[in-house]
Design a protein around this motif. Structure first.
Motif, PDB file in Angstrom:
ATOM      1  N   VAL A 199       0.778  -1.102   0.132  1.00 27.77           N
ATOM      2  CA  VAL A 199      -0.023  -0.221  -0.165  1.00 27.77           C
ATOM      3  C   VAL A 199       0.699   1.278   0.010  1.00 27.77           C
ATOM      4  O   VAL A 199       0.620   2.238  -0.688  1.00 27.77           O
ATOM      5  CB  VAL A 199      -1.076   0.207   1.100  1.00 27.77           C
ATOM      6  CG1 VAL A 199      -1.765   1.076   1.341  1.00 27.77           C
ATOM      7  CG2 VAL A 199      -1.939  -1.066   1.169  1.00 27.77           C
ATOM      8  N   PHE A 200       2.085   1.228   0.868  1.00 26.65           N
ATOM      9  CA  PHE A 200       2.807   2.560   0.959  1.00 26.65           C
ATOM     10  C   PHE A 200       4.023   2.526   0.091  1.00 26.65           C
ATOM     11  O   PHE A 200       4.396   3.409  -0.002  1.00 26.65           O
ATOM     12  CB  PHE A 200       3.120   2.726   2.371  1.00 26.65           C
ATOM     13  CG  PHE A 200       1.923   3.032   3.446  1.00 26.65           C
ATOM     14  CD1 PHE A 200       1.644   4.529   3.431  1.00 26.65           C
ATOM     15  CD2 PHE A 200       1.269   2.312   4.006  1.00 26.65           C
ATOM     16  CE1 PHE A 200       0.731   4.986   4.250  1.00 26.65           C
ATOM     17  CE2 PHE A 200       0.235   2.952   4.743  1.00 26.65           C
ATOM     18  CZ  PHE A 200      -0.084   4.140   5.078  1.00 26.65           C
TER      19      PHE A 200
ATOM     20  N   ALA B 105      -3.886   6.081  14.058  1.00 19.84           N
ATOM     21  CA  ALA B 105      -3.081   4.859  14.822  1.00 19.84           C
ATOM     22  C   ALA B 105      -4.158   3.752  14.860  1.00 19.84           C
ATOM     23  O   ALA B 105      -3.681   2.465  14.896  1.00 19.84           O
ATOM     24  CB  ALA B 105      -2.650   5.394  16.237  1.00 19.84           C
ATOM     25  N   LYS B 106      -5.303   3.997  15.055  1.00 21.24           N
ATOM     26  CA  LYS B 106      -6.244   2.805  15.216  1.00 21.24           C
ATOM     27  C   LYS B 106      -6.445   2.275  13.721  1.00 21.24           C
ATOM     28  O   LYS B 106      -6.484   0.956  13.952  1.00 21.24           O
ATOM     29  CB  LYS B 106      -7.717   3.308  15.586  1.00 21.24           C
ATOM     30  CG  LYS B 106      -8.797   2.411  15.805  1.00 21.24           C
ATOM     31  CD  LYS B 106     -10.250   2.857  16.257  1.00 21.24           C
ATOM     32  CE  LYS B 106     -11.067   1.893  16.630  1.00 21.24           C
ATOM     33  NZ  LYS B 106     -12.517   2.163  16.732  1.00 21.24           N
ATOM     34  N   LEU B 107      -6.326   2.752  12.633  1.00 16.25           N
ATOM     35  CA  LEU B 107      -6.392   2.229  11.627  1.00 16.25           C
ATOM     36  C   LEU B 107      -5.029   1.424  11.341  1.00 16.25           C
ATOM     37  O   LEU B 107      -5.264   0.391  10.929  1.00 16.25           O
ATOM     38  CB  LEU B 107      -6.570   3.293  10.580  1.00 16.25           C
ATOM     39  CG  LEU B 107      -7.884   3.970  10.235  1.00 16.25           C
ATOM     40  CD1 LEU B 107      -8.028   5.037   9.284  1.00 16.25           C
ATOM     41  CD2 LEU B 107      -8.799   3.033   9.995  1.00 16.25           C
ATOM     42  N   CYS B 108      -4.193   1.778  11.833  1.00 13.22           N
ATOM     43  CA  CYS B 108      -2.846   1.135  11.613  1.00 13.22           C
ATOM     44  C   CYS B 108      -3.108  -0.200  12.643  1.00 13.22           C
ATOM     45  O   CYS B 108      -2.463  -1.313  12.315  1.00 13.22           O
ATOM     46  CB  CYS B 108      -1.667   1.912  12.380  1.00 13.22           C
ATOM     47  SG  CYS B 108      -1.097   3.232  11.187  1.00 13.22           S
TER      48      CYS B 108
ATOM     49  N   LEU C 118      -5.172   0.402   3.550  1.00  9.05           N
ATOM     50  CA  LEU C 118      -5.774   1.301   2.336  1.00  9.05           C
ATOM     51  C   LEU C 118      -6.605   2.441   2.563  1.00  9.05           C
ATOM     52  O   LEU C 118      -6.352   3.360   2.162  1.00  9.05           O
ATOM     53  CB  LEU C 118      -6.490   0.383   1.361  1.00  9.05           C
ATOM     54  CG  LEU C 118      -6.635   0.900  -0.029  1.00  9.05           C
ATOM     55  CD1 LEU C 118      -5.326   1.124  -0.781  1.00  9.05           C
ATOM     56  CD2 LEU C 118      -7.768  -0.441  -0.900  1.00  9.05           C
ATOM     57  N   GLU C 119      -7.612   2.005   3.864  1.00  2.63           N
ATOM     58  CA  GLU C 119      -8.243   3.150   4.152  1.00  2.63           C
ATOM     59  C   GLU C 119      -7.516   4.232   4.773  1.00  2.63           C
ATOM     60  O   GLU C 119      -7.693   5.480   4.568  1.00  2.63           O
ATOM     61  CB  GLU C 119      -9.195   2.589   5.391  1.00  2.63           C
ATOM     62  CG  GLU C 119     -10.295   3.529   6.011  1.00  2.63           C
ATOM     63  CD  GLU C 119     -11.210   2.718   6.718  1.00  2.63           C
ATOM     64  OE1 GLU C 119     -11.691   3.421   7.562  1.00  2.63           O
ATOM     65  OE2 GLU C 119     -11.392   1.732   6.767  1.00  2.63           O
ATOM     66  N   LEU C 120      -6.417   3.986   5.754  1.00  2.00           N
ATOM     67  CA  LEU C 120      -5.341   4.959   5.917  1.00  2.00           C
ATOM     68  C   LEU C 120      -4.614   5.673   5.012  1.00  2.00           C
ATOM     69  O   LEU C 120      -4.550   6.906   4.957  1.00  2.00           O
ATOM     70  CB  LEU C 120      -4.332   4.066   7.117  1.00  2.00           C
ATOM     71  CG  LEU C 120      -3.152   5.137   7.673  1.00  2.00           C
ATOM     72  CD1 LEU C 120      -3.813   6.107   8.587  1.00  2.00           C
ATOM     73  CD2 LEU C 120      -2.006   4.178   8.104  1.00  2.00           C
TER      74      LEU C 120
ATOM     75  N   GLN D 233      -4.923   9.874   4.223  1.00  2.00           N
ATOM     76  CA  GLN D 233      -3.877  10.607   4.728  1.00  2.00           C
ATOM     77  C   GLN D 233      -3.595  11.314   3.512  1.00  2.00           C
ATOM     78  O   GLN D 233      -3.195  12.431   3.520  1.00  2.00           O
ATOM     79  CB  GLN D 233      -2.716   9.648   4.830  1.00  2.00           C
ATOM     80  CG  GLN D 233      -2.618   8.940   6.120  1.00  2.00           C
ATOM     81  CD  GLN D 233      -1.396   8.329   6.528  1.00  2.00           C
ATOM     82  OE1 GLN D 233      -0.530   7.824   5.467  1.00  2.00           O
ATOM     83  NE2 GLN D 233      -0.994   8.255   7.793  1.00  2.00           N
ATOM     84  N   GLU D 234      -4.250  10.865   2.260  1.00  2.00           N
ATOM     85  CA  GLU D 234      -4.186  11.798   1.273  1.00  2.00           C
ATOM     86  C   GLU D 234      -5.071  13.141   1.234  1.00  2.00           C
ATOM     87  O   GLU D 234      -4.687  13.954   0.612  1.00  2.00           O
ATOM     88  CB  GLU D 234      -4.403  10.890  -0.030  1.00  2.00           C
ATOM     89  CG  GLU D 234      -3.262   9.800  -0.405  1.00  2.00           C
ATOM     90  CD  GLU D 234      -3.770   9.024  -1.850  1.00  2.00           C
ATOM     91  OE1 GLU D 234      -4.761   9.204  -2.060  1.00  2.00           O
ATOM     92  OE2 GLU D 234      -2.856   8.232  -1.890  1.00  2.00           O
TER      93      GLU D 234
END
Length: 183
Positions: free
Chosen positions: A93-94, A159-162, A168-170, A174-175
């Motif tokens: 993803v990143f 952090a919760k998404l991590c 992908l949602e994170l 972030q974008e």
């Protein structure tokens, strides 16, 4: 007879000058010692207040832990399952290797802020996700002026998404962020 009349005041003047010099030098040394001791005391007071805040935080966490232990078995079943950390999925993803619990993946957190959080006991994505925005602001406030410009409003949610492995949602969220701030 005239010579001692001039000699005695001259000697007294020289002796007074030497004594004045020595006393002045001693006094200035005491001022330097005083300033040094005062700086040490201020430093200790700052550290003491930081430790008191950390103690209060730990006490509240202990209270939360004891409250959580009292919760029923059914409540623990209803909690969402957390996926184990998958480094390959994150890299996909990143586009770069990310270590587990690397707080720098959070938009707005760099190496210095990560260090501040880790020294404050926030070591994992889970612990950051459970930290209030006010506590994050408090940590930044204690660290000094240069950290007060940061806005940790989205950091616990990121952090919760991590923690939940929703990469992908994170990334998509972030974008839309600007330095960790919602636009």
């Amino acid at each position: 007879m005239n010579l001692p009349c001039f000699l005695i005041p001259a000697l007294v003047g020289i002796i007074c000058g030497i004594l004045g010099y020595l006393l002045g030098k001693n006094f200035s040394k005491q001022n330097e010692d005083y300033d040094s001791i005062k700086d040490d005391l201020d430093s200790c007071n700052r550290r003491n207040s930081q430790l008191r805040l950390d103690m209060d935080k730990l006490r509240s966490q202990m209270g939360e832990i004891s409250n959580n232990k009292r919760s029923s078995f059914t409540e623990s079943i209803s909690k969402p399952t957390i996926l184990p950390f998958n480094a390959e999925a994150v890299k996909e993803v990143f586009g770069k290797k990310i270590n587990e619990n690397d707080l720098k993946i959070i938009e707005g957190i760099g190496p210095k802020i990560e260090e501040l959080f880790k020294t404050s006991g926030i070591l994992t994505w889970k612990s950051l996700s459970e930290t209030s925005v006010d506590r994050c602001k408090e940590i930044l406030l204690k660290a000094g002026e240069r950290f007060q410009i940061h806005d940790p409003g989205t950091w616990p949610r990121q952090a919760k998404l991590c923690y939940e492995g929703k990469w992908l949602e994170l990334k998509d969220w972030q974008e839309t962020l600007d330095g960790g701030r919602e636009r």
